[in-house]
Write a protein that holds these residues in place. Structure first.
Motif, PDB file in Angstrom:
ATOM      1  N   GLY A  54       0.544  -1.536  -0.375  1.00 25.22           N
ATOM      2  CA  GLY A  54      -0.048  -0.125  -0.047  1.00 25.22           C
ATOM      3  C   GLY A  54       0.760   0.867  -0.047  1.00 25.22           C
ATOM      4  O   GLY A  54       0.307   2.611   0.507  1.00 25.22           O
ATOM      5  N   THR A  55       2.074   1.403  -0.692  1.00 26.89           N
ATOM      6  CA  THR A  55       3.438   2.164  -0.569  1.00 26.89           C
ATOM      7  C   THR A  55       2.996   3.025  -2.454  1.00 26.89           C
ATOM      8  O   THR A  55       2.351   1.753  -3.190  1.00 26.89           O
ATOM      9  N   ARG A  56       3.036   4.020  -2.246  1.00 26.42           N
ATOM     10  CA  ARG A  56       3.608   4.982  -2.987  1.00 26.42           C
ATOM     11  C   ARG A  56       4.816   5.474  -3.753  1.00 26.42           C
ATOM     12  O   ARG A  56       5.637   5.450  -2.662  1.00 26.42           O
ATOM     13  N   PRO A  57       5.514   5.089  -4.598  1.00 27.41           N
ATOM     14  CA  PRO A  57       6.213   5.251  -5.263  1.00 27.41           C
ATOM     15  C   PRO A  57       7.210   6.969  -4.952  1.00 27.41           C
ATOM     16  O   PRO A  57       6.017   7.718  -5.185  1.00 27.41           O
ATOM     17  N   ARG A  58       7.994   7.178  -4.465  1.00 34.44           N
ATOM     18  CA  ARG A  58       8.464   8.407  -4.224  1.00 34.44           C
ATOM     19  C   ARG A  58       8.901   9.223  -5.781  1.00 34.44           C
ATOM     20  O   ARG A  58       9.351   8.958  -6.493  1.00 34.44           O
ATOM     21  N   PRO A  59       8.477  10.556  -5.811  1.00 36.08           N
ATOM     22  CA  PRO A  59       8.757  11.025  -7.509  1.00 36.08           C
ATOM     23  C   PRO A  59      10.101  11.751  -7.567  1.00 36.08           C
ATOM     24  O   PRO A  59      10.146  11.969  -8.478  1.00 36.08           O
ATOM     25  N   ASP A  60      10.581  11.720  -6.298  1.00 35.86           N
ATOM     26  CA  ASP A  60      11.973  11.831  -6.696  1.00 35.86           C
ATOM     27  C   ASP A  60      13.255  11.419  -6.248  1.00 35.86           C
ATOM     28  O   ASP A  60      14.219  10.970  -6.598  1.00 35.86           O
ATOM     29  N   GLY A  61      12.733   9.651  -5.900  1.00 33.99           N
ATOM     30  CA  GLY A  61      13.511   8.311  -6.525  1.00 33.99           C
ATOM     31  C   GLY A  61      14.410   8.213  -4.379  1.00 33.99           C
ATOM     32  O   GLY A  61      14.606   7.006  -5.046  1.00 33.99           O
ATOM     33  N   GLY A  62      13.969   9.033  -3.952  1.00 34.84           N
ATOM     34  CA  GLY A  62      14.766   9.141  -2.577  1.00 34.84           C
ATOM     35  C   GLY A  62      15.736   9.365  -2.381  1.00 34.84           C
ATOM     36  O   GLY A  62      17.119   9.621  -3.600  1.00 34.84           O
ATOM     37  N   PRO A  63      16.408   8.694  -1.198  1.00 30.02           N
ATOM     38  CA  PRO A  63      18.441   8.794  -1.312  1.00 30.02           C
ATOM     39  C   PRO A  63      18.822   8.178  -2.115  1.00 30.02           C
ATOM     40  O   PRO A  63      19.923   8.641  -1.873  1.00 30.02           O
ATOM     41  N   ALA A  64      18.426   6.984  -2.203  1.00 29.98           N
ATOM     42  CA  ALA A  64      19.107   5.505  -3.013  1.00 29.98           C
ATOM     43  C   ALA A  64      19.456   6.504  -4.572  1.00 29.98           C
ATOM     44  O   ALA A  64      20.383   6.436  -5.319  1.00 29.98           O
ATOM     45  N   LEU A  65      18.729   7.068  -5.376  1.00 26.79           N
ATOM     46  CA  LEU A  65      18.496   7.749  -6.222  1.00 26.79           C
ATOM     47  C   LEU A  65      19.231   8.783  -6.498  1.00 26.79           C
ATOM     48  O   LEU A  65      20.521   8.992  -7.198  1.00 26.79           O
ATOM     49  N   LEU A 106      19.715   4.209 -13.836  1.00 26.29           N
ATOM     50  CA  LEU A 106      19.523   3.864 -11.587  1.00 26.29           C
ATOM     51  C   LEU A 106      17.406   4.740 -12.094  1.00 26.29           C
ATOM     52  O   LEU A 106      16.838   4.347 -10.963  1.00 26.29           O
ATOM     53  N   MET A 107      17.218   5.853 -13.548  1.00 31.67           N
ATOM     54  CA  MET A 107      16.273   6.569 -12.748  1.00 31.67           C
ATOM     55  C   MET A 107      15.146   5.229 -13.757  1.00 31.67           C
ATOM     56  O   MET A 107      13.713   5.611 -12.790  1.00 31.67           O
ATOM     57  N   GLY A 108      15.841   4.242 -14.301  1.00 31.30           N
ATOM     58  CA  GLY A 108      14.224   3.848 -14.531  1.00 31.30           C
ATOM     59  C   GLY A 108      14.342   2.340 -13.316  1.00 31.30           C
ATOM     60  O   GLY A 108      13.378   2.054 -13.495  1.00 31.30           O
ATOM     61  N   MET A 109      14.827   1.902 -12.325  1.00 23.53           N
ATOM     62  CA  MET A 109      14.506   1.401 -11.172  1.00 23.53           C
ATOM     63  C   MET A 109      13.642   1.686 -10.724  1.00 23.53           C
ATOM     64  O   MET A 109      13.081   1.311 -10.065  1.00 23.53           O
ATOM     65  N   LEU A 110      14.752   3.365 -10.102  1.00 28.82           N
ATOM     66  CA  LEU A 110      13.376   4.250  -8.729  1.00 28.82           C
ATOM     67  C   LEU A 110      12.352   5.111  -8.671  1.00 28.82           C
ATOM     68  O   LEU A 110      12.124   5.750  -8.385  1.00 28.82           O
ATOM     69  N   LEU A 111      12.509   5.331  -9.721  1.00 30.74           N
ATOM     70  CA  LEU A 111      11.291   5.991 -10.830  1.00 30.74           C
ATOM     71  C   LEU A 111      10.456   5.198 -11.429  1.00 30.74           C
ATOM     72  O   LEU A 111      10.388   4.726 -12.703  1.00 30.74           O
ATOM     73  N   ASP A 112       9.115   6.336 -11.212  1.00 36.39           N
ATOM     74  CA  ASP A 112       8.399   5.050 -11.960  1.00 36.39           C
ATOM     75  C   ASP A 112       7.383   6.230 -13.571  1.00 36.39           C
ATOM     76  O   ASP A 112       6.494   7.000 -12.404  1.00 36.39           O
ATOM     77  N   ASP A 113       8.732   6.631 -14.153  1.00 32.49           N
ATOM     78  CA  ASP A 113       7.638   7.508 -15.397  1.00 32.49           C
ATOM     79  C   ASP A 113       8.519   6.365 -16.315  1.00 32.49           C
ATOM     80  O   ASP A 113       9.104   5.615 -16.724  1.00 32.49           O
ATOM     81  N   THR A 114       8.015   7.371 -17.441  1.00 34.05           N
ATOM     82  CA  THR A 114       8.677   6.976 -18.977  1.00 34.05           C
ATOM     83  C   THR A 114       9.402   7.008 -19.241  1.00 34.05           C
ATOM     84  O   THR A 114      10.485   8.086 -18.604  1.00 34.05           O
ATOM     85  N   MET A 115      10.680   6.260 -20.265  1.00 36.86           N
ATOM     86  CA  MET A 115      11.489   6.280 -20.129  1.00 36.86           C
ATOM     87  C   MET A 115      12.134   8.045 -21.703  1.00 36.86           C
ATOM     88  O   MET A 115      13.210   8.465 -21.006  1.00 36.86           O
ATOM     89  N   GLN A 116      10.948   8.017 -21.915  1.00 41.87           N
ATOM     90  CA  GLN A 116      10.949   9.690 -22.535  1.00 41.87           C
ATOM     91  C   GLN A 116      11.780  11.027 -20.814  1.00 41.87           C
ATOM     92  O   GLN A 116      12.069  11.431 -21.823  1.00 41.87           O
TER      93      GLN A 116
END
Length: 255
Positions: free
Chosen positions: A133-144, A169-179
Motif C-alpha cells: 500500500g505504498t506509493r513511489p517517491r517522485p524524486d527516487g529517495g536517498p538511493a537515487l 538508476l532512474m529507470g529502477m527507482l522512478l515510476d515514469d516513462t523512458m522519454q
C-alpha cells in the motif's frame, strides 16, 4: 591543425551531441578523434568536456516538452549532479589517468544489466508497493540521489556512458516513462559538464580550436538527437542503450 582534422573534430561533435541526447556515450566518439590529432589525454578530456556543454544544453532544450512537471525533481537531483561533477573534475587533475578508467567498463556493464532488467525490476517493485500500500517517491529517495551523485563524480572525470548509468538508476527507482527520464538525464549531463568545465577553465590546459569545433557540432547534434530520440519506443530506446553501451565497453577495453 589541418582541414581534415578540423572536419573530423566537427563531425565527431555532431555525432557526440546526437548520441548523448538519445542515450549517452558521445565522448567515445570525440575523445579518440582528439587523441588522433595529437592532444594529450588530459587536455583532450578537458577540451571535450568544454565542447560538449552546448550539446548537452541543446539536447535538454530539445526535450523541454518531456521536462514539464519535473522541475522539483530536476532541481533536487541537479544539486547532487553538480557536487559530483565538481568532485570528478578535481579527481581528473589529482589522480593518475588510469585510476578511474580501470573500473569504467565494469560500471558501464553493470548499468547495461540494469537497463535490460529494468522492466522486470519495475514490475516487481510495483507489485511490492501494491501489496504494502505504498506509493513511489517522485524524486527516487536517498538511493537515487546518492547513486546519481556518484555517477556524476565519474561524469566529471570522463563523461563516457554517464547517461547510460543515469538512465539505469532512474529507470529502477522512478515510476515514469523512458522519454521523460531521458529528458532529466540530458539536464543532469548539462549540469555536470558545465560545472566541470567552469572548474577546468581556471586550472587546466585545453585547446580552444577543438573546444569551438565540438561546441558547434554538439549543439547541432543535440537538436538532431532530440528529434530522433523522442520518436523511439521505450523498447527500442532501451535496446539502443544496450547497443551503444556494449560498443562503449568494447572501445574502453581496447584502448
Amino acid at each position: 591543425m589541418s582541414i581534415w582534422e578540423i572536419l573530423a573534430i566537427f563531425a565527431a561533435g555532431v555525432g557526440a551531441g546526437t548520441i548523448n541526447t538519445i542515450v549517452g556515450s558521445g565522448t567515445l566518439i570525440t575523445f579518440p578523434v582528439l587523441l588522433a590529432t595529437g592532444l594529450p589525454p588530459v587536455t583532450a578530456t578537458v577540451s571535450n568536456a568544454l565542447g560538449l556543454i552546448p550539446g548537452s544544453i541543446s539536447g535538454a532544450i530539445g526535450y523541454r516538452r518531456e521536462l514539464a512537471g519535473q522541475r522539483r525533481r530536476v532541481l533536487k537531483l541537479g544539486v547532487g549532479a553538480a557536487i559530483g561533477g565538481l568532485t570528478g573534475a578535481t579527481l581528473l587533475l589529482a589522480l593518475p589517468p588510469t585510476a578511474f578508467e580501470t573500473v569504467v567498463p565494469v560500471l558501464v556493464a553493470l548499468a547495461l544489466v540494469l537497463v535490460i532488467l529494468q522492466p522486470r525490476i519495475s514490475r516487481a517493485v510495483q507489485h511490492r508497493r501494491e501489496r504494502n500500500g505504498t506509493r513511489p517517491r517522485p524524486d527516487g529517495g536517498p538511493a537515487l540521489y546518492t547513486g546519481l551523485a556518484l555517477a556524476s563524480v565519474y561524469g566529471g572525470y570522463f563523461t563516457a556512458a554517464q547517461g547510460i548509468i543515469y538512465l539505469s538508476l532512474m529507470g529502477m527507482l522512478l515510476d515514469d516513462t523512458m522519454q521523460r527520464l531521458n529528458a532529466v538525464k540530458n539536464v543532469l549531463a548539462a549540469v555536470v559538464n558545465s560545472v566541470a568545465a567552469l572548474f577546468f577553465l581556471f586550472v587546466a590546459d585545453f585547446d580552444w580550436t577543438a573546444v569551438a569545433l565540438i561546441a558547434v557540432g554538439s549543439a547541432i547534434g543535440g537538436q538532431i538527437g532530440a528529434k530522433v530520440g523522442r520518436r523511439l519506443s521505450p523498447a527500442f530506446l532501451r535496446a539502443f542503450v544496450v547497443v551503444v553501451g556494449t560498443a562503449a565497453i568494447v572501445q574502453l577495453l581496447l584502448r
